[in-house]
Design an enzyme around this catalytic site. Structure first.
Site, PDB file in Angstrom:
ATOM      1  N   ASP A  99       0.829  -1.205   0.000  1.00 43.79           N
ATOM      2  CA  ASP A  99       0.000   0.000   0.000  1.00 43.79           C
ATOM      3  C   ASP A  99       0.862   1.254   0.000  1.00 43.79           C
ATOM      4  O   ASP A  99       1.466   1.593   1.015  1.00 43.79           O
ATOM      5  CB  ASP A  99      -0.903  -0.031   1.239  1.00 43.79           C
ATOM      6  CG  ASP A  99      -1.840   1.157   1.323  1.00 43.79           C
ATOM      7  OD1 ASP A  99      -1.990   1.869   0.317  1.00 43.79           O
ATOM      8  OD2 ASP A  99      -2.429   1.376   2.395  1.00 43.79           O
ATOM      9  N   ASP A 324      -1.647   5.604  -5.930  1.00 42.06           N
ATOM     10  CA  ASP A 324      -1.998   4.741  -4.794  1.00 42.06           C
ATOM     11  C   ASP A 324      -2.186   3.306  -5.265  1.00 42.06           C
ATOM     12  O   ASP A 324      -3.107   3.010  -6.023  1.00 42.06           O
ATOM     13  CB  ASP A 324      -3.273   5.255  -4.120  1.00 42.06           C
ATOM     14  CG  ASP A 324      -3.682   4.378  -2.947  1.00 42.06           C
ATOM     15  OD1 ASP A 324      -2.791   3.889  -2.230  1.00 42.06           O
ATOM     16  OD2 ASP A 324      -4.889   4.170  -2.753  1.00 42.06           O
TER      17      ASP A 324
END
Length: 455
Positions: A99, A324
């Site tokens: 992440d 992201d």
């Protein structure tokens, strides 16, 4: 579970020799999907989870008391990607979501770990957990340890002598993190992170003992002190995301961790754009994001008219674009998305709109192409500061949805939920749009590089 459990069960520890990370390659797997007899339901879930994550990235929760962490964590998208890391002595392998939108690394932890609302199809019935008492290198991080301030801006260390660390036995207060559709809570550990022929000692990792909606832990690759790249002193990391196969989790691609330095400009066909400076005011959570300067969006070669204030990143973190890996479908605020969608609708008048699929999935525009032998759709491209242009393959922004011969634009916006997401980044470049691109985060030279590549 109280912190006294750890004080009783964790033993004293043997020191290990650490060595510098130079270059390591890890396998990167798609996070398991939630299968469904109706494939359109998968896209509905992916759209909804992308929006939930976007809302959190734009408005991360703030600490309400001394026990609430100011480190943002986010829900797993069904379309996320995971890596396996080995913590402890002897090593214990744990699968974590990779992440780039958060910084804390945390693990499902202890044999009494509880995870509510974590029943997902294709996931093991029992979540793999880390056992601190089975590791001779586990120890709790103390309240006065500087690493405690990575997750608590002002930890409550009232029981500790103001000038003495040796006489302070109070541990770093538990973290309790709220995000999107779930939460996690636990204590901060110092552990050994094991790579092939490498050992990194005193690595700060969260030991979560309770979670909701979190079927796995998180390997934070953001820009904060507690992130994996920062703790390892990486100069760059790179990955290439294997194509999304929403019913196939068997394939993998590589994540490379490198402390040797960034590559030369233009090497290996990479196009670079600067990683912008972190926000200086506003939410501290925004400071972990990778902001890049998106200057314009083109559809069919024509520049879409988007108000500049949404493309420009403010000093408070509002506006602009972030990259992201944990978001599935790219998010665009309504003022960005609407002109993009309208341009597709204008140029693709030769296909019938599939309004029923738009209503079911929250994706739009959707087109009925059931009678077509081949697809003809306009090119979508992102144009970044510094002249770096990302022309997306068709499969990265349109996808067949369901069994009805319908294709939909795989970008989401706040209008689907009925309320706007004000503040925070205007555009969140998700992993669906990153498929089959080699992506490099050159931390030493503060730039983001990419090139098309079959992963």
């Amino acid at each position: 579970m109280s912190s006294s459990f750890f004080l009783v069960s964790l033993l004293l520890f043997l020191p290990l020799i650490s060595s510098e990370i130079t270059k390591i390659s890890l396998s990167l797997h798609q996070f398991p999907q939630n299968s469904s007899p109706d494939p359109s339901q998968t896209f509905t879930r992916l759209a909804a989870s992308s929006l939930i994550r976007a809302k959190h990235l734009k408005k991360p929760p703030h600490s309400q008391n001394a026990l609430l962490s100011n480190t943002p964590l986010f829900p797993h998208s069904y379309g996320g990607y995971s890596i396996s890391l080995n913590f402890g002595t002897p090593p214990q392998k744990i699968s974590l979501l990779m992440d780039t939108g958060s910084d804390l690394v945390w693990l499902p932890c202890t044999n009494t770990y509880v995870c509510k609302n974590c029943s997902f199809a294709n996931l093991p019935s029992k979540i793999a957990v880390f056992l601190p008492k089975s590791s001779s290198s586990s120890k709790l991080i103390g309240c006065k340890n500087p690493k405690c301030s990575w997750i608590h801006s002002q930890p409550n260390c009232g029981k500790c002598p103001p000038t003495s660390l040796a006489n302070c036995s109070q541990v770093c207060p538990p973290y309790f993190v709220l995000y999107g559709s779930g939460s996690t809570a636990g204590l901060l550990l110092s552990e050994t992170l094991n790579f092939p022929e490498k050992k990194v000692t005193d690595f700060a990792v969260g030991c979560s003992i309770f979670s909701t909606g979190q079927p796995a832990g998180v390997a934070g690759f953001g820009r904060g002190n507690s992130s994996l790249p920062t703790q390892l002193g990486l100069k760059r990391f790179s990955y290439c995301l294997v194509s999304h196969r929403l019913d196939d989790t068997g394939k993998s691609s590589s994540l490379v961790l490198d402390s040797t330095g960034g590559s030369d400009s233009g090497k290996d066909g990479l196009s670079y754009t600067p990683i912008l400076k972190n926000p200086t005011v506003g939410s501290s959570a925004f400071a972990v994001y990778y902001y890049v300067g998106l200057r314009k969006v083109t559809v069919g070669g024509k520049s879409v008219e988007i108000p500049y204030r949404y493309l420009s990143q403010g000093s408070d973190g509002n506006g602009g674009t972030i990259v992201d890996s944990g978001t599935t479908f790219t998010f665009m605020e309504g003022h960005v998305f609407e002109p993009v969608a309208r341009e597709f609708e204008r140029l693709v008048g030769y296909y019938k709109r599939a309004a029923d699929m738009e209503y079911r999935t929250g994706l739009r525009p959707c087109f009925d192409v059931s009678a077509e032998k081949s697809l003809k759709l306009p090119q979508l491209a992102f144009h970044f500061k510094g002249g770096a242009d990302m022309a997306l393959p068709l499969a990265n922004y349109f996808s067949y949805v369901g069994n009805s011969g319908t294709v939909c634009l795989t970008i989401v916006t706040d209008g689907f939920t009925g309320d706007g997401f004000s503040g925070g980044p205007s555009i969140i470049l998700g992993n669906f749009q990153q498929q089959n691109f080699f992506l490099e985060y050159d931390l030493a030279k503060e730039r983001f590089g990419f090139r098309p590549q079959k992963c």
